[in-house]
Structure formats: C-alpha cells, structure tokens
Design a protein around this motif. Structure first.
Motif, short mmCIF file in Angstrom:
data_model
loop_
_atom_site.label_atom_id
_atom_site.label_comp_id
_atom_site.label_asym_id
_atom_site.label_seq_id
_atom_site.Cartn_x
_atom_site.Cartn_y
_atom_site.Cartn_z
N UNK A 1 38.19 -46.19 18.27
CA UNK A 1 39.40 -45.39 18.23
C UNK A 1 40.51 -46.12 17.49
N UNK A 2 41.52 -45.35 17.14
CA UNK A 2 42.69 -45.91 16.47
C UNK A 2 43.49 -46.69 17.51
N UNK A 3 43.97 -47.87 17.16
CA UNK A 3 44.82 -48.61 18.11
C UNK A 3 46.06 -47.78 18.46
N UNK A 4 46.43 -47.81 19.73
CA UNK A 4 47.61 -47.05 20.16
C UNK A 4 48.90 -47.81 19.89
N UNK A 5 48.81 -49.08 19.55
CA UNK A 5 49.99 -49.88 19.25
C UNK A 5 49.58 -51.32 19.06
N UNK A 6 50.55 -52.16 18.74
CA UNK A 6 50.23 -53.57 18.53
C UNK A 6 49.89 -54.26 19.84
N UNK A 7 49.03 -55.26 19.75
CA UNK A 7 48.69 -56.04 20.94
C UNK A 7 49.35 -57.42 20.90
N UNK A 8 50.37 -57.55 20.07
CA UNK A 8 51.12 -58.80 19.94
C UNK A 8 52.58 -58.53 20.25
N UNK A 9 53.28 -59.56 20.70
CA UNK A 9 54.70 -59.41 21.00
C UNK A 9 55.52 -59.92 19.82
N UNK B 1 54.86 -49.71 12.75
CA UNK B 1 53.70 -49.08 13.39
C UNK B 1 53.08 -48.05 12.45
N UNK B 2 53.92 -47.26 11.79
CA UNK B 2 53.41 -46.28 10.83
C UNK B 2 52.73 -46.98 9.65
N UNK B 3 53.32 -48.07 9.18
CA UNK B 3 52.74 -48.83 8.08
C UNK B 3 51.37 -49.37 8.47
N UNK B 4 51.27 -49.93 9.68
CA UNK B 4 50.00 -50.51 10.14
C UNK B 4 48.92 -49.43 10.26
N UNK B 5 49.28 -48.26 10.75
CA UNK B 5 48.31 -47.16 10.83
C UNK B 5 47.81 -46.77 9.45
N UNK B 6 48.71 -46.73 8.49
CA UNK B 6 48.35 -46.34 7.14
C UNK B 6 47.50 -47.36 6.42
N UNK B 7 47.50 -48.60 6.87
CA UNK B 7 46.74 -49.64 6.18
C UNK B 7 45.23 -49.44 6.28
N UNK B 8 44.77 -48.79 7.34
CA UNK B 8 43.32 -48.58 7.42
C UNK B 8 42.96 -47.11 7.55
#
Length: 138
Positions: free
Chosen positions: A21-29, A49-56
């Motif tokens: 599944x697509x990650x729901x958000x970052x797992x880093x602080x 977050x939008x940028x990271x989703x678009x990367x893959x």
C-alpha cells in the motif's frame, strides 16, 4: 509444471503484490527550522508529503476521491517495489530531502563522534594567567 498451475501462480503473485500500500505519511520526525514559524512548517509539511507521494507514482486520498473516472492510478500506486517497506523508505527519503531543502531540521543517521578539544595556537598568550590549581599545598 502443469498448465493449470501457471494461472494460479500468477493470480497468487498478483494478490500478494496488491497488498503493498501507499504510505499514509512519513515515519520520521522532522522539526521546524530555527527561523520558521509553525504555520510555515505545516505548509511545507503538506507540500513535501505531496512531493513524496509523487516521487513513486502514488496519489493522495484527496486526489483519488476528486477523480471522477476510476483509473488504474487512482486505484493504487504505479510503484513496482517489492514490499511496503521499500515504498515507505522511498517516501521517507523524498520527504526528508524536501523538508531539508525548505530549511527544516531532519534526522541524521550515523554515529556522533566527539571532536577533540581545540588546542590554542603556539603564539597564544592569555590576557591574564590561568588560576592556580586548587588543592593541598605543602
């Protein structure tokens, strides 16, 4: 191998691959940068977050719900990674890079090494002598 087992094997591989599944958000602080307000941090967080989703090739839930026609990109990501871990790792890497580029504090991996104490230059002369050591005098 029996001819019947090939389609069954392909269906099983497709079912296992669909579990990613697509990650729901970052797992880093990530923390706000020194000269950033919290509102700037929230705006940058949303954009990254939008940028990271678009990367893959992933789409956000807002993008998927706003699309009238159901397409394969709205159903799931076009990311062809082998596990959810790979997707999360790629998402986190893109998110960290984006937040760092916007001036926020991001995690740094590695071992922290203490620097040796600095030694004064050979020609250094203090303005006043150092205090006498405390202790027992004979």
């Amino acid at each position: 191998m029996k001819p019947r087992s090939v389609p069954l094997l392909m269906a099983a591989a497709l079912a296992v691959g669909a579990c990613t599944s697509i990650p729901s958000g970052p797992s880093v602080m990530v923390l706000p940068g020194s000269n950033k307000t919290f509102d700037q941090f929230l705006g940058d967080d949303h954009n990254c977050r939008q940028f990271a989703l678009g990367q893959f090739g992933g789409v956000s839930s807002q993008q998927a719900s706003s699309t009238a026609a159901v397409s394969s990109s709205a159903v799931g990501p076009s990311y062809s990674g082998d596990s959810g871990y790979g997707a999360q790792y790629q998402y986190d890497a893109a998110y960290i890079q984006c937040m760092y580029a916007h001036g926020h504090r991001v995690p740094v991996y590695g071992q922290m090494i203490a620097a040796p104490p600095a030694t004064p230059p050979a020609n250094y002369k203090p303005a006043f002598p150092p205090p006498a050591p405390q202790g027992h005098t004979p």
